[in-house]
Design a protein around this motif. Structure first.
Motif: not given
Length: 519
Positions: A414-428
């Motif tokens: 697999h090849a990954v496009l450079p991600s601008c950031s990491h996201y961590v989320g939560m469902y409310c």
């Protein structure tokens, strides 16, 4: 069914011209992605700043394409109109949403009654006739609403557009038939290894007779439908019978189609293996049988007995081999069903015995996946779906000129496009987080923090309604250049906003994502 009787029972399809009427903006999935009050012309649409897979100008191959969006149900996916117009396309639509709510979004809108999917073939003919008479040729047909995907596929085929076999969509809509198809697929695919034990349940007697095939504990859910509504961990035959009968009662209680368990399809359920491992959502684009790209979202732990969605993270923290295995499983399962052309959303559990399929949604993923992928990779799934529907292969640019976070069948890497950031989320949820959502973390407060770029606020529901088997009201997500920083920011902000719950801490729900090898 007698055709004359059908005609008497169904209201005729109504074609409504709406291009000349300015829109009264409606809050969309992302409250800050509001549709402009006037539809830009194609020239303006292709010159404004946009988000594009190659992070360049809009793909000029899409300019002027005529696209029919089928199955418009409600306002929760209004982000698609702006996203698609950025491609420079002409938009038309058909759906059951009131025509006054569609003014200004598309050039022409066709209304139909979607309350009975047994009549999809007749409705398909009516839509196709209206399109041919009032709109003319269209270049592609797409759908973003789960319950309307079979009808959309029928219309696309009727109009001679690029689509997938109707049987593939019909199988994907049924969780039991999906797992069965993996076993019956062409031996060259070897997808039986991704299947697990499952029985369809239409009455109590089915459970009594066949539940030993699965065993307990097991997971019971509606055979049709999405959003994890009605999903529950059952520990015995008695539990399973009770939950099945409870779901039948809820079918009568939920009159709002947005909360109708199983949509408007059959009331049957499935009893499935209780899979243990880490869950991952794979959104992938397939072009005439070729995997173009795939994006993996890590899902947090579930909270039995009701299997709530809890937390999400992107990019995936899986190790390289596990990431490739999950993507390969998703792609091969789609191919086993004949889903060889389109953008699909696949849930996979990575177990000690390898990847196991949970379900396939034959459409663009819902909730926060599109927004996460847009933020992390500058790729819009709605636009990808439109391009593939118009038989235009999306192009991606990476430093190694390979695929995006995907799978190359030749190199198996697999090849990954450079991600601008990491996201961590939560469902409310209204029940779990209702107190905060009404006081310290109201939509207005979250929207203000979104504007200040202190968090990402994605609103899924227009109203805060508490009821059993509810859908998430919103997702709140936090970004940083590393997972650890994003997690820390999330814990601090959610504590201040009052979004912590007594049963399990946000730290526990997010520590779950930390890199780990499959057993």
């Amino acid at each position: 069914m007698d055709s004359d009787k059908i005609t008497e029972e169904k209201a005729p399809v109504e074609e409504v011209p709406v291009e000349e009427v300015p829109v009264n903006p409606v809050v969309a999935v992302d409250p800050h992605d509001i549709i402009p009050e006037e539809i830009p012309n194609p020239e303006e649409a292709v010159t404004e700043e946009i988000v594009n897979p190659s992070d360049q100008l809009p793909d000029l191959r899409m300019k002027g394409k005529r696209v029919l969006v089928i199955g418009v149900v409600d306002e929760r996916k209004d982000f698609i109109w702006k996203a698609l117009r950025r491609l420079g396309v002409e938009l038309f639509a058909a759906g059951s949403r009131p025509k006054e709510q569609m003014k200004g979004f598309v050039k022409k809108y066709i209304t139909y009654d979607s309350s009975d999917h047994n009549l999809d073939e007749q409705i398909c003919e009516e839509i196709a006739e209206t399109v041919q008479k009032e709109i003319g040729n269209v270049d592609g047909c797409i759908c973003f609403w789960d319950t309307e995907t079979p009808l959309a596929d029928l219309v696309a085929a009727r109009l001679g557009k690029h689509t997938i076999p109707f049987t593939g969509v019909a199988i994907a809509m049924s969780k039991a038939k999906t797992l069965e198809a993996l076993i019956l697929a062409d031996e060259n695919l070897s997808t039986a290894k991704y299947s697990s034990s499952c029985i369809a349940v239409e009455c109590d007697a089915d459970l009594v007779e066949y539940s030993d095939t699965v065993g307990f504990p097991a997971v019971m859910k509606t055979e049709y439908g999405a959003g994890a509504m009605g999903v529950k961990l059952v520990n015995s035959l008695e539990d399973a019978v009770d939950h099945f009968n409870h779901i039948q009662v809820l079918h009568e209680q939920f009159t709002d189609r947005a909360y109708k368990l199983g949509g408007t399809f059959k009331r049957s359920c499935v009893l499935m293996d209780y899979l243990r491992g880490s869950e991952h959502c794979v959104d992938l684009a397939i072009f005439h049988g070729e995997l173009v790209c795939a994006f993996v979202t890590d899902k947090g732990p579930q909270l039995p007995p009701d299997v709530f969605k809890t937390t999400v993270a992107m990019p995936s923290l899986l190790e390289e081999n596990d990431l490739e295995a999950v993507i390969t499983a998703a792609f091969e399962c789609c191919m086993a069903l004949g889903l060889a052309h389109g953008v699909f959303d696949v849930d996979v559990m990575l177990t000690s015995k390898g990847p196991k399929l949970i379900e396939i949604n034959p459409r663009v993923g819902g909730f926060c996946q599109r927004e996460f992928i847009l933020q992390c990779y500058n790729v819009d799934l709605a636009q990808l779906s439109c391009m593939v529907a118009c038989d235009i292969k999306p192009h991606f640019a990476s430093s190694e000129n390979e695929q995006v976070n995907g799978y190359n069948p030749k190199s198996a890497k697999h090849a990954v496009l450079p991600s601008c950031s990491h996201y961590v989320g939560m469902y409310c949820y209204p029940v779990r987080h209702g107190s905060a959502l009404k006081s310290t973390a109201t939509p207005e407060i979250l929207r203000g923090l979104h504007d200040k770029q202190e968090l990402l606020f994605i609103q899924h529901e227009m109203q805060l309604r508490e009821h059993e088997h509810e859908l998430p009201f919103c997702t709140v997500a936090f970004k940083a250049d590393t997972f650890d920083k994003a997690q820390k920011h999330m814990i601090e902000m959610c504590s201040k906003l009052g979004l912590e719950t007594d049963d399990v801490s946000i730290k526990t729900l997010t520590d779950y994502f930390r890199p780990k090898k499959s057993a």
